[in-house]
Design an enzyme around this catalytic site. Sequence first.
Site, PDB file in Angstrom:
ATOM      1  N   GLU A 271      97.183  55.988 -44.922  1.00 11.97           N
ATOM      2  CA  GLU A 271      95.961  55.390 -45.199  1.00 11.97           C
ATOM      3  C   GLU A 271      95.774  55.409 -46.482  1.00 11.97           C
ATOM      4  O   GLU A 271      94.775  56.601 -47.286  1.00 11.97           O
ATOM      5  CB  GLU A 271      95.290  56.057 -43.787  1.00 11.97           C
ATOM      6  CG  GLU A 271      95.628  55.870 -43.226  1.00 11.97           C
ATOM      7  CD  GLU A 271      95.475  54.389 -42.084  1.00 11.97           C
ATOM      8  OE1 GLU A 271      94.475  53.773 -42.525  1.00 11.97           O
ATOM      9  OE2 GLU A 271      96.111  54.523 -41.081  1.00 11.97           O
ATOM     10  N   CYS A 305      85.836  54.954 -47.383  1.00 13.54           N
ATOM     11  CA  CYS A 305      87.640  54.233 -48.080  1.00 13.54           C
ATOM     12  C   CYS A 305      87.222  53.175 -48.392  1.00 13.54           C
ATOM     13  O   CYS A 305      87.945  51.664 -48.607  1.00 13.54           O
ATOM     14  CB  CYS A 305      88.283  54.505 -47.256  1.00 13.54           C
ATOM     15  SG  CYS A 305      88.303  54.845 -45.620  1.00 13.54           S
TER      16      CYS A 305
HETATM   17  P1  NAD Z   1      94.230  62.715 -53.190  1.00 10.98           P
HETATM   18  O1  NAD Z   1      94.740  61.625 -52.994  1.00 10.98           O
HETATM   19  O2  NAD Z   1      93.461  63.615 -53.729  1.00 10.98           O
HETATM   20  O3  NAD Z   1      93.792  63.645 -51.459  1.00 10.98           O
HETATM   21  C1  NAD Z   1      93.750  63.738 -50.227  1.00 10.98           C
HETATM   22  C2  NAD Z   1      94.929  64.738 -48.993  1.00 10.98           C
HETATM   23  O4  NAD Z   1      95.914  65.377 -49.906  1.00 10.98           O
HETATM   24  C3  NAD Z   1      94.145  66.359 -49.806  1.00 10.98           C
HETATM   25  O5  NAD Z   1      94.274  67.047 -48.493  1.00 10.98           O
HETATM   26  C4  NAD Z   1      95.136  67.172 -50.867  1.00 10.98           C
HETATM   27  O6  NAD Z   1      95.023  68.374 -51.290  1.00 10.98           O
HETATM   28  C5  NAD Z   1      96.618  66.277 -50.356  1.00 10.98           C
HETATM   29  N1  NAD Z   1      97.622  66.660 -51.447  1.00 10.98           N
HETATM   30  C6  NAD Z   1      97.303  66.613 -52.891  1.00 10.98           C
HETATM   31  N2  NAD Z   1      98.460  66.392 -53.987  1.00 10.98           N
HETATM   32  C7  NAD Z   1      99.672  66.192 -52.290  1.00 10.98           C
HETATM   33  C8  NAD Z   1     100.907  65.993 -53.250  1.00 10.98           C
HETATM   34  N3  NAD Z   1     101.537  66.136 -54.269  1.00 10.98           N
HETATM   35  N4  NAD Z   1     101.474  66.102 -51.782  1.00 10.98           N
HETATM   36  C9  NAD Z   1     100.409  65.911 -50.380  1.00 10.98           C
HETATM   37  N5  NAD Z   1      99.174  66.070 -50.622  1.00 10.98           N
HETATM   38  C10 NAD Z   1      98.869  66.031 -51.491  1.00 10.98           C
HETATM   39  O7  NAD Z   1      92.425  61.459 -52.413  1.00 10.98           O
HETATM   40  P2  NAD Z   1      90.999  62.795 -51.785  1.00 10.98           P
HETATM   41  O8  NAD Z   1      90.622  62.374 -53.280  1.00 10.98           O
HETATM   42  O9  NAD Z   1      90.822  64.063 -51.627  1.00 10.98           O
HETATM   43  O10 NAD Z   1      90.551  61.491 -51.386  1.00 10.98           O
HETATM   44  C11 NAD Z   1      89.878  60.723 -51.635  1.00 10.98           C
HETATM   45  C12 NAD Z   1      90.896  59.339 -51.177  1.00 10.98           C
HETATM   46  O11 NAD Z   1      91.518  58.898 -50.069  1.00 10.98           O
HETATM   47  C13 NAD Z   1      90.370  57.877 -51.516  1.00 10.98           C
HETATM   48  O12 NAD Z   1      91.458  57.136 -52.487  1.00 10.98           O
HETATM   49  C14 NAD Z   1      89.873  56.801 -50.907  1.00 10.98           C
HETATM   50  O13 NAD Z   1      89.840  55.505 -50.535  1.00 10.98           O
HETATM   51  C15 NAD Z   1      90.693  57.319 -49.574  1.00 10.98           C
HETATM   52  N6  NAD Z   1      90.968  57.873 -48.715  1.00 10.98           N
HETATM   53  C16 NAD Z   1      91.023  56.616 -47.393  1.00 10.98           C
HETATM   54  C17 NAD Z   1      91.203  56.337 -46.058  1.00 10.98           C
HETATM   55  C18 NAD Z   1      91.434  55.322 -45.723  1.00 10.98           C
HETATM   56  O14 NAD Z   1      91.832  55.733 -44.283  1.00 10.98           O
HETATM   57  N7  NAD Z   1      92.477  54.451 -45.736  1.00 10.98           N
HETATM   58  C19 NAD Z   1      90.419  57.367 -45.813  1.00 10.98           C
HETATM   59  C20 NAD Z   1      89.263  57.981 -46.407  1.00 10.98           C
HETATM   60  C21 NAD Z   1      90.234  58.206 -47.489  1.00 10.98           C
END
Ligand code: NAD
Length: 535
Positions: A271, A305
Site C-alpha cells: 500500500e 496516502c
Molecule cells: P517509508 O516507506 O519511509 O516507511 C514505512 C515503513 O517502512 C516504516 O516502518 C519504515 O521503518 C519501514 N522501512 C523503511 N525502510 C525499509 C526497508 N528497507 N525494508 C523494510 N521496511 C522498511 O514511508 P513513510 O514515510 O513512513 O510513510 C509515508 C508514505 O506511506 C507515503 O508515501 C504514503 O503515501 C504512504 N502510505 C500509503 C498508504 C496506503 O494505504 N497506500 C497509507 C499510508 C501511507
Amino acid sequence: MTATADETKTKTTATMQLPAWLTTAGVNELLSLIHRPAQAGLMIEPIAPYTEQALPSIPTSTAEDVADAVATSRKAQKAWAMIPAAHKAKTMLRFHDLLVDRQNEVIDLIQLEMGKSRVNAWQEILQVGNIARHYARKGTSYLETNKVRGVMPGLTKVREVRVAKGVVGIISPWNYPLYLGVGDVIPALIAGNTVVSKADSATALTLLWTKKLFIEAGLPADAWIIVTGAGSVVGNALIDNVDFICFTGSTATGRKVAARAGERLIGASLELGGKNPLIVRADADIEAAAVGAVAGAYANTGQMCIHIERVLVNAAVYDEFKAAFVKAVEDLDVKQSFDYDCEVGTLASADQLATVVRHVDDAVAKGAKVLTGGKRLPEVGPYAYAPTVLEGVTPEMEVYLDETFGPVVSLYRVNSDQDALELANAGNYGLSASVWSKDHTMARVLARKLRSGSVNINDSAAAAAGSIEAGMGGMGDSGLGRRHGAEGIRKYTESQTIATQSLKMPLGVPEGMEIAKFVKVGNLQMKLLKRLGLR
Ligand code: NAD
C-alpha cells in the site's frame, strides 16, 4: 548507542510531559512488550512533534530477535489456527469494545507521537473499530469453502479451501499508527495466521498500547508479536523470515520490500503513495465541492496516502470554485491541542516539514502563485505549516507529480472532462481520486476511466476508505493488493484445491480401452458439452 540514521531523531534535553494516566511503570510495561530477547538492540530517541521534546526512548530488536520472533510466532500459529472461528471473532469484538471505552489513552499517544489533531486521531478509532466488527462478523464467510464442478461432473468432487499463510509480517508507517498498525493485523488473525509487526520508530508506543489491549481482550501474547527498529535492519529481517509481508509506506521502500519478498517467493501486499486528483465538473455543487476538497486535502495535516493534492476544475466554474475553496482553507484552524477544538494539527517531523517547504519554495521559484498559506507557522508549533493552495503549477516543478504528503494543494483550470482525465491520470500513481458532479452517471463513466484504486463521487476520500466491505489499494506505483473487504482477508490465505475422484471411475484411459478410442470419446465429449452450453 543510537539507531541508524534512517529512523533516529535528535534527542533534546527537555522531556515531553506525558499524560497523567501514563506513569513510568506504565511506559516500562509497554516497552516490555517489544520482542528483543537478546536485549542488544540500539535505542531510538523519538521526539514529540508539538514541542520537539524527548519522548520515552524505545529499545529496538536485532535481526536475530526478529528471527526468534517469527519462530515463536510459528509455534503460536499452530495453536491459534485450531481455535474455533467463533472464539477468534469474540476476541475481536472484546478488543472493539475495549478500544471504544479506552480510546482517550491511545488518542493521547497518537497525538504525542505524531502531532495530528485530536479529531483526526479519533478517526483511527472509528476505522479500526469498523474493521474489527466487520471481520469478526464477516471474516469466516469470506473464507468459506467453495464447491466447484469437477473434471468429471458427478464423479469428481472439488472443493477450494482457504489455508492460513502461517506467519504474516506487517510493516506500517507513522501517519496512521493505529489504523495502519492494527487494521491489517485483524484480518490476518481471523484467517488463522499469527502476526509479527514492525512498529514505525516514531509511533511505537501507540502500537504497543494496542497489543496490551489485545492481550486484555484475550488474544494469546504470541499471536501478535511486535518488534522495533530501523526498516533497513528489522524490516529486512522480517521479510527474510515470514510467509507473507503486508507493507504500507512509500513507493521507494515498497519497491525494495517487493524485491526482497520476490527473492524468497513469498507474497506481498504493498500500500504505497499517491498524488490524488479531485475533479470538479461544470455541473458540480460548488459550495459542497469546495468544502469536500478542503476535508480531503488537509485531513491528517495532509499526511494521508489518499489525501487530495491536485484539484482540477472545469473552466466554467473555476473562479467560483477558487473563491469558495480558498475561503474555506483560510477558515481552517491550525492548532496544537489535546482537545477537540481544531481541525488541523501539525506535521509529524522535521523531515515532513522540510519536504513541504521544499515543494512550495521550488514551485514559487519556478513561477507558481501562492493563493493562501505557503509559510510555516512557528507561533503555532515547530512543525506547523499553513494549509496552502498553489496556482500555476507546471510540470518542471517538484510539486506537479511528486507526492508532497503535506497540506499543499495545486489548483488547475481544465476545459473538459477529457482534459481533466488526462491530467488526473498523468504520472505513475493511482491510489485515490474524486469526482464532483450532479450527474452521477457521467461521474461514474469518468470514474471508470481514472487509473485509481478508489474513486469517490461527491466525496473526496472517506466514502471509499470508510466502506470497509470494499477493497482499498492502488494501481500503478501506488501498490499491489488490497486491504479491507474480501481481498483484505483472502490475501492472508493460500487457496488449496481438494479434488476427490470417485473410486469407481479413476481418471485416465480405462482398462481395456485403446488409447485412440479414448481420445475419440474425449473429443466427442468436448463437442457435446459445447452443444449443451456447458463449459
Ligand atoms: P517509508 O516507506 O519511509 O516507511 C514505512 C515503513 O517502512 C516504516 O516502518 C519504515 O521503518 C519501514 N522501512 C523503511 N525502510 C525499509 C526497508 N528497507 N525494508 C523494510 N521496511 C522498511 O514511508 P513513510 O514515510 O513512513 O510513510 C509515508 C508514505 O506511506 C507515503 O508515501 C504514503 O503515501 C504512504 N502510505 C500509503 C498508504 C496506503 O494505504 N497506500 C497509507 C499510508 C501511507
